[in-house]
Design a protein around this motif. Structure first.
Motif, short mmCIF file in Angstrom:
data_model
loop_
_atom_site.label_atom_id
_atom_site.label_comp_id
_atom_site.label_asym_id
_atom_site.label_seq_id
_atom_site.Cartn_x
_atom_site.Cartn_y
_atom_site.Cartn_z
N LYS A 12 0.83 -1.20 0.00
CA LYS A 12 0.00 0.00 0.00
C LYS A 12 0.87 1.25 0.00
N SER A 13 1.91 1.23 0.80
CA SER A 13 2.82 2.36 0.90
C SER A 13 3.51 2.61 -0.44
N THR A 14 3.96 1.55 -1.09
CA THR A 14 4.60 1.66 -2.39
C THR A 14 3.61 2.19 -3.41
N TYR A 15 2.39 1.70 -3.36
CA TYR A 15 1.35 2.14 -4.29
C TYR A 15 1.07 3.63 -4.11
N LYS A 16 0.98 4.07 -2.83
CA LYS A 16 0.73 5.48 -2.54
C LYS A 16 1.91 6.34 -3.03
N SER A 17 3.11 5.86 -2.89
CA SER A 17 4.30 6.58 -3.35
C SER A 17 4.27 6.73 -4.87
N GLU A 18 3.86 5.67 -5.55
CA GLU A 18 3.77 5.72 -7.01
C GLU A 18 2.71 6.72 -7.45
N ILE A 19 1.59 6.75 -6.75
CA ILE A 19 0.52 7.71 -7.08
C ILE A 19 1.01 9.13 -6.85
N LYS A 20 1.73 9.36 -5.73
CA LYS A 20 2.28 10.69 -5.45
C LYS A 20 3.25 11.10 -6.54
N ALA A 21 4.13 10.20 -6.93
CA ALA A 21 5.12 10.50 -7.97
C ALA A 21 4.41 10.83 -9.28
N ASP A 23 1.34 11.98 -9.64
CA ASP A 23 0.68 13.28 -9.46
C ASP A 23 1.69 14.42 -9.61
N GLN A 24 2.87 14.24 -9.03
CA GLN A 24 3.89 15.28 -9.14
C GLN A 24 4.34 15.47 -10.59
N LYS A 25 4.47 14.39 -11.33
CA LYS A 25 4.83 14.48 -12.75
C LYS A 25 3.74 15.21 -13.53
N LYS A 26 2.49 14.89 -13.23
CA LYS A 26 1.37 15.55 -13.91
C LYS A 26 1.37 17.04 -13.60
#
Length: 163
Positions: A12-21, A23-26
């Motif tokens: 879950k933590s890895t998934y959340k990190s990927e989503i954050k990354a 979002d930041q790219k977007k």
């Protein structure tokens, strides 16, 4: 079971990190696109005015236009001279009261070969206006700087007589 929970929490933590990354790219991409959308018209307008200015300078430097059917006013000009710049501004203000097609305002830049040859031909220094009739005959030499009203009177009399 504790191990499974920890693996699941890590997932879950890895998934959340990927989503954050992502979002930041977007956000970075959208910020870049916004900045480009703002900068494009600004740069385009600046380029347009720069081109217009260069075209006007080239047109005003064409001294072969003297004697081509309309009275001409030629300023003998040194681009490094403040008095020349002041005379040019005065001349442009004084000429605003006349129709654009009724005269030609030209600039003989003494820093160019053509401009210095033109000044030498008429034996005049910079900070000078040369007034020509329709056929290219020089009618008057106006040495600057000169009072604005006096310049307007001189140009008005020239246009009435030769225009």
């Amino acid at each position: 079971m504790a191990k499974r929970r920890s693996k699941s929490n890590r997932a879950k933590s890895t998934y959340k990190s990927e989503i954050k990354a992502t979002d930041q790219k977007k956000r970075k991409t959208l910020r870049l696109l916004r900045n480009l959308a703002i900068a494009t018209p600004v740069v385009g307008v600046a380029g347009f005015f720069s081109v217009k200015s260069v075209q006007a300078t080239i047109c005003e430097a064409d001294l072969t236009k003297v004697g081509k059917g309309v009275p001409s006013i030629v300023q003998i000009h040194d681009p490094n001279c403040q008095l020349c710049a002041a005379l040019q501004n005065q001349s442009r203000r004084a000429l605003k009261s006349f129709e654009k097609d009724s005269y030609r305002f030209l600039v003989a830049n003494i820093r160019t070969d053509d401009g210095s040859a033109f000044a030498a031909k008429y034996r005049v220094p910079h900070v000078t206006l040369l007034l020509f009739d329709k056929k290219g005959g020089m009618t008057q030499v106006v040495r600057g700087p000169i009072d604005q009203d006096a310049l307007e009177n001189i140009l008005s009399a020239h246009m009435k007589r030769y225009g």
